[in-house]
Design a protein around this motif. Structure first.
Motif, short mmCIF file in Angstrom:
data_model
loop_
_atom_site.label_atom_id
_atom_site.label_comp_id
_atom_site.label_asym_id
_atom_site.label_seq_id
_atom_site.Cartn_x
_atom_site.Cartn_y
_atom_site.Cartn_z
N ASP A 12 3.68 21.21 0.00
CA ASP A 12 2.31 21.73 0.45
C ASP A 12 1.41 20.34 0.75
OD1 ASP A 12 1.66 20.13 -2.18
OD2 ASP A 12 1.50 21.83 -3.46
N LYS A 14 -0.12 18.10 -0.61
CA LYS A 14 -0.53 17.20 -1.55
C LYS A 14 0.77 16.40 -1.46
CE LYS A 14 -3.81 18.39 -4.96
NZ LYS A 14 -4.39 18.88 -6.14
N ASP A 15 1.79 16.56 -0.63
CA ASP A 15 2.95 15.97 -0.41
C ASP A 15 2.84 14.92 0.58
OD1 ASP A 15 4.51 17.07 -2.47
OD2 ASP A 15 5.08 19.06 -1.17
N ILE A 16 1.81 14.64 1.27
CA ILE A 16 1.83 13.45 1.97
C ILE A 16 1.40 12.14 1.36
CG2 ILE A 16 -0.69 13.54 2.15
CD1 ILE A 16 -0.35 13.25 5.08
N THR A 17 1.92 11.14 1.78
CA THR A 17 1.60 9.61 1.08
C THR A 17 0.27 9.42 1.27
OG1 THR A 17 2.52 8.70 2.90
CG2 THR A 17 4.23 9.42 1.43
N LEU A 18 -0.05 8.47 0.65
CA LEU A 18 -1.37 7.74 0.72
C LEU A 18 -1.53 7.42 2.01
CD1 LEU A 18 -1.99 6.35 -2.75
CD2 LEU A 18 -2.55 8.60 -2.16
N LYS A 19 -0.46 6.60 2.36
CA LYS A 19 -0.46 5.82 3.72
C LYS A 19 -0.46 7.11 4.92
CE LYS A 19 2.16 2.20 3.68
NZ LYS A 19 3.45 1.75 3.57
N LEU A 21 -2.03 9.91 4.61
CA LEU A 21 -3.28 10.50 4.53
C LEU A 21 -4.25 9.62 5.24
CD1 LEU A 21 -4.92 13.02 3.87
CD2 LEU A 21 -5.56 11.90 1.59
N GLU A 22 -4.15 8.17 4.92
CA GLU A 22 -5.25 7.13 5.62
C GLU A 22 -4.97 7.39 7.25
OE1 GLU A 22 -4.43 3.27 4.24
OE2 GLU A 22 -5.18 3.52 2.38
N ASP A 85 10.68 14.94 6.79
CA ASP A 85 10.54 13.52 7.52
C ASP A 85 10.49 13.71 9.00
OD1 ASP A 85 10.17 10.95 7.09
OD2 ASP A 85 12.20 10.31 7.22
N VAL A 106 3.65 2.68 18.06
CA VAL A 106 4.19 3.89 17.20
C VAL A 106 4.23 3.50 15.81
CG1 VAL A 106 5.95 5.76 16.58
CG2 VAL A 106 5.42 4.89 18.91
N ILE A 108 5.55 4.71 11.95
CA ILE A 108 6.35 5.66 11.43
C ILE A 108 6.02 5.65 9.87
CG2 ILE A 108 8.51 6.82 10.84
CD1 ILE A 108 8.14 6.44 13.67
N ASN A 110 7.34 7.52 6.66
CA ASN A 110 8.17 8.62 6.10
C ASN A 110 7.81 9.45 4.92
OD1 ASN A 110 9.91 5.81 7.09
ND2 ASN A 110 10.84 7.90 7.96
N ASN A 111 8.76 10.45 4.77
CA ASN A 111 8.56 11.20 3.42
C ASN A 111 9.89 11.86 3.28
OD1 ASN A 111 7.38 12.72 1.41
ND2 ASN A 111 5.53 12.90 2.50
N LYS B 14 1.40 2.17 -1.51
CA LYS B 14 0.62 3.33 -0.78
C LYS B 14 1.79 4.33 -0.22
CE LYS B 14 -3.72 1.26 0.48
NZ LYS B 14 -4.50 0.75 1.49
N ASP B 15 3.01 4.16 -0.70
CA ASP B 15 3.94 5.10 -0.14
C ASP B 15 4.03 6.37 -1.03
OD1 ASP B 15 4.65 4.27 2.32
OD2 ASP B 15 5.98 2.63 1.29
N ILE B 16 3.45 6.17 -2.38
CA ILE B 16 3.60 7.33 -3.20
C ILE B 16 2.74 8.50 -2.57
CG2 ILE B 16 1.38 6.86 -4.55
CD1 ILE B 16 3.00 7.39 -7.12
N THR B 17 3.31 9.63 -2.85
CA THR B 17 2.53 10.98 -2.40
C THR B 17 1.31 11.27 -3.21
OG1 THR B 17 3.77 12.67 -3.97
CG2 THR B 17 4.66 11.94 -1.78
N LEU B 18 0.47 11.98 -3.01
CA LEU B 18 -0.89 12.42 -3.64
C LEU B 18 -0.66 12.92 -4.91
CD1 LEU B 18 -3.29 13.75 -0.77
CD2 LEU B 18 -3.06 11.39 -1.64
N LYS B 19 0.64 13.82 -4.74
CA LYS B 19 1.11 14.56 -6.04
C LYS B 19 1.70 13.55 -7.09
CE LYS B 19 2.73 18.62 -4.96
NZ LYS B 19 3.67 19.70 -4.23
N ASN B 111 10.31 11.93 -2.45
CA ASN B 111 9.74 10.92 -1.40
C ASN B 111 10.81 10.53 -0.49
OD1 ASN B 111 8.12 9.03 -0.24
ND2 ASN B 111 7.15 8.77 -2.10
N ALA B 112 10.46 9.71 0.61
CA ALA B 112 11.31 9.20 1.57
C ALA B 112 12.50 8.31 0.67
CB ALA B 112 10.71 8.33 2.67
N ASN B 116 17.18 9.03 4.90
CA ASN B 116 16.35 10.11 5.76
C ASN B 116 15.69 9.14 6.71
OD1 ASN B 116 14.26 9.91 3.89
ND2 ASN B 116 13.95 11.76 3.83
#
Lengths: 249, 249
Positions: A12, A14-19, A21-22, A85, A106, A108, A110-111, B14-19, B111-112, B116
């Protein structure tokens, strides 16, 4: 300026990372690749949570009209979102290459992807062989690639992750996948995927998951619920792997 | 209560997710598994960014004294942080199992991981075979597993990701890895990893990366800088893969 290629995870908003989202917050244009995978939530939820308008990028745009994205990235901050990812699909590698050719920076981010999140079933990730995908058979196109990959991984004692077809209007279920693989078995008769082969059926990995371990004929009757689904054909099992699989019976 | 097993990605705070961050904020106890991988930033940076005290969990705690973690999770919200993704190591599967046995709710936040994120080099992730790791040889322990895995993946036309040893006091470099593999080649003479084999050397994937494509003898002289490093031995290449690899020369 910069093309941010951002994995947004499997489930969903909220699975994006803080980096990640920034980067989205900084971007003047936000694209979401929406044909190689799907989140569990609609794009509107991402838009309101990120506070950004999101342009859906279908296969045609990403593969044939990538300049729509790249031209914007020459003078703007552009975010290109990918479910899971970034480099799950080769077309994203192509976008990366073409951006570099155009001297666009570019970045990158990751997730998680299905390739690592599948570790939850308890099979060692290092012991997966080649990954394969199973398309819906068509009248004039009944590929047996998945069967061949399972076979060669089995011979090497390795686990096989089989990703199931995603179409705009339907997503392949564990049940459908088993049926298709049993039909190939019926034709090939190489005892690669019989009714008695023990497999793992998975749904919504990375979110509200369901995991079941059993024979193909047992799982063919199981209801896995909402998409996305995938299956794993385990290779040679270590005793810890066996112990975990037993918990999914 | 709940054990949150949280992947925190490969690079920094900052690579942690919001969740993941929401779960950390809720937790009464936060552990960081600190022996199977390493971030590019010190733990203090995580602590100040998350606003939480972090207890380092070494191999002994996670494998032998896991009850320290599990007992807390019976009555508290506990966050167990893992660099990369949650199930990179089998010990984490064991922790997951034991928590379930104790009827502790387990919540996985993915997370990543290197498995991947390595997609950035441009090799198709589906076409990686078994993953292997290369330990520092010792006087009485000179394992050749990595060599065998490379060999069998090569025979199947698949790419091999070789993860390099991480010790508390040193991390194996691309240069050291090439030297060790060439020594095994010198002994085995099966032409699996010669001076002329073309490989990809990688450092700090998921962060400020360096990627180089070249022969083993070329890359043996290259400086890849700060850890962590890894190498890839490509299998059979698709022309798009070749095109991308050329950009890393």
């Amino acid at each position: 300026m910069t093309l941010y290629m951002i994995g947004i995870g499997l489930n969903d908003e909220k699975d994006i990372t803080l980096k990640g989202l920034e980067a989205v917050k900084k971007a003047s244009y936000v694209f979401l690749e929406n044909y190689t995978s799907k989140l569990q939530v609609p794009v509107e939820k991402l838009q309101s949570f990120y506070g950004k308008k999101i342009v859906l990028a279908d296969r045609n745009m990403v593969e044939k009209k990538a300049d729509i994205i790249l031209d914007k990235a020459v003078e703007n901050e552009v975010a290109f979102l990918v479910v899971g990812d970034v480099f799950g699909a080769t077309t994203h590698t192509d976008l990366f290459l073409r951006a570099k050719e155009k001297k666009i920076k570019v970045n990158i981010i990751n997730n998680a992807s299905i390739l690592n999140s599948i570790g939850i079933v308890g099979l060692e990730l290092y012991k997966f062989g080649k990954t394969t995908s199973l398309p819906y058979p068509e009248d004039n196109f009944k590929p047996e690639t998945a069967y061949d990959v399972i076979k060669s991984n089995q011979e090497a004692g390795l686990h096989t992750l089989v990703l199931l077809d995603i179409k705009p209007d339907r997503n392949m279920t564990v049940n459908e996948a088993i049926k298709i693989l049993l039909e190939i078995e019926h034709k090939r008769k190489e005892k690669v995927f019989t009714k008695d082969v023990k497999i793992v059926g998975c749904a919504r990995i990375g979110g509200d998951y369901k995991i079941k371990y059993g024979t193909a004929s047992e799982l063919e009757k199981e209801d896995f619920g909402e998409p996305l689904h995938c299956i794993i054909i385990p290779g040679k099992l270590h005793f810890v792997e066996e112990e975990v699989l037993e918990t999914w019976k």
